[in-house]
Design an enzyme around this catalytic site. Structure first.
Site, PDB file in Angstrom:
ATOM      1  N   ASP A  67       0.814  -1.221   0.000  1.00 26.75           N
ATOM      2  CA  ASP A  67       0.000   0.000   0.000  1.00 26.75           C
ATOM      3  C   ASP A  67       0.845   1.267   0.000  1.00 26.75           C
ATOM      4  O   ASP A  67       0.311   2.367  -0.127  1.00 26.75           O
ATOM      5  CB  ASP A  67      -0.972   0.004   1.182  1.00 26.75           C
ATOM      6  CG  ASP A  67      -0.301  -0.197   2.535  1.00 26.75           C
ATOM      7  OD1 ASP A  67       0.655  -0.984   2.618  1.00 26.75           O
ATOM      8  OD2 ASP A  67      -0.749   0.420   3.519  1.00 26.75           O
ATOM      9  N   ASP A 208       3.576   4.203   9.211  1.00 34.00           N
ATOM     10  CA  ASP A 208       3.710   2.790   9.581  1.00 34.00           C
ATOM     11  C   ASP A 208       4.786   2.561  10.647  1.00 34.00           C
ATOM     12  O   ASP A 208       5.866   2.052  10.375  1.00 34.00           O
ATOM     13  CB  ASP A 208       3.992   1.950   8.342  1.00 34.00           C
ATOM     14  CG  ASP A 208       2.733   1.693   7.538  1.00 34.00           C
ATOM     15  OD1 ASP A 208       1.878   2.587   7.483  1.00 34.00           O
ATOM     16  OD2 ASP A 208       2.595   0.598   6.961  1.00 34.00           O
TER      17      ASP A 208
END
Length: 306
Positions: A67, A208
């Site tokens: 992603d 992240d």
């Protein structure tokens, strides 16, 4: 249109939704256009945003989860198709070199653009121009992940009232800026006599990661902080186990670092409404934006001296 702004091309996390594309963020910074984490569909999102591939001067990949990187082949091929007139540097974790090579040459195409790989092996400055310094620092995720910080160097801001006091105007002001010192009626006037040191604008991109020391270092004093907030704080344990942050944790990073404006993004597909993310973060920091795809967020300007 601001000459320093973030254009959100995608704000979902692992799974896109009908309203959120996979990650992709375009930072317009004067003459530079830095594309962060181009996920799937980035080319089409750029079309919707009115952006051309020729505006991309650099690409930053935090890590090689799909992603955050599966849109890279399309962008690279589009740069060739559109005959990008300048080299495009790509920054990415060195440990993911095999993934970079696969994405770089994913399909057959007329490879004409000048693509310059810049693998990152350790924390530190990865690019330095006249206008800014780009640095990277390792974050805490399930794979090698780097966050980024862009910082404009400090400069002396001239104060009109002080210039007038020293009898400086017109070309003499330009001379002072170039040389740092000028003679006025037998007196030596230095740049610091008529100005004040002004810290440059700064930007950080943190994606992240669990909360960690390097996230705080990247965010230290920035004007605009883009920070993942995959979950609400009610799912803090799940966030930790998946190496992610909640909205409150993102706000804690921003508050502790003294960031001026916080951009929340990278939302789990389970959340249709992000109002709760803003509410959770605003308990700690005032200037918070939970972005949607195609939003424009200005890098806050510094207050000018008078």
């Amino acid at each position: 249109m601001s000459n320093r702004e973030l254009i959100v091309l995608g704000s979902a996390s692992q799974v896109p939704t009908r309203h959120r594309n996979h990650n992709a963020y375009f930072l317009r910074w004067d003459e530079e256009g830095i594309l962060f984490d181009p996920g799937e569909g980035t080319q089409r999102q750029m079309l919707y945003a009115g952006l051309s591939s020729r505006q991309v001067t650099r690409i930053c990949i935090t890590h090689f989860h799909g992603d955050h990187a599966l849109g890279l082949p399309g962008i690279i091929q589009r740069l060739s198709l559109d005959s990008a007139p300048h080299p495009v540097e790509i920054y990415y974790p060195a440990s993911g070199q095999a993934f970079y090579e696969r994405l770089r040459h994913a399909t057959v195409f007329m490879d004409k653009a000048t693509i310059v790989p810049r693998p990152i092996a350790k924390d530190g400055v990865v690019a330095k121009t006249k206008g800014f310094e780009l640095s990277a620092a390792r974050l805490e995720h399930s794979v090698d992940t780097f966050g980024f910080r862009l910082e404009e160097p400090a400069r002396v801001q001239l104060i009109p009232s002080r210039l007038a006091e020293h009898g400086l105007s017109g070309p003499r002001v330009g001379e002072l800026q170039r040389r740092g010192v000028v003679e006025v009626e037998g007196r030596t006037v230095r740049l610091e006599d008529v100005g004040e040191k002004r810290e440059g604008q700064s930007f950080a991109f943190i994606m992240d990661t669990r909360p960690c020391a390097n996230a705080g270092r990247l965010a230290e004093g920035v004007d605009l902080l883009v920070c993942e907030s995959t979950y609400l704080d009610s799912e803090r344990e799940e966030a930790h186990s998946h190496f992610h942050m909640t909205a409150r944790q993102a706000a804690e990073v921003a508050r502790n670092a003294g960031a001026r404006r916080l951009v929340l993004t990278h939302f789990s597909q389970r959340y249709e409404d992000t109002a709760a993310f803003v509410q959770e973060a605003q308990a700690l920091v005032q200037d918070v934006v939970a972005v949607r795809d195609l939003d424009h967020v200005e890098v806050p300007k510094r207050v000018r001296a008078v």
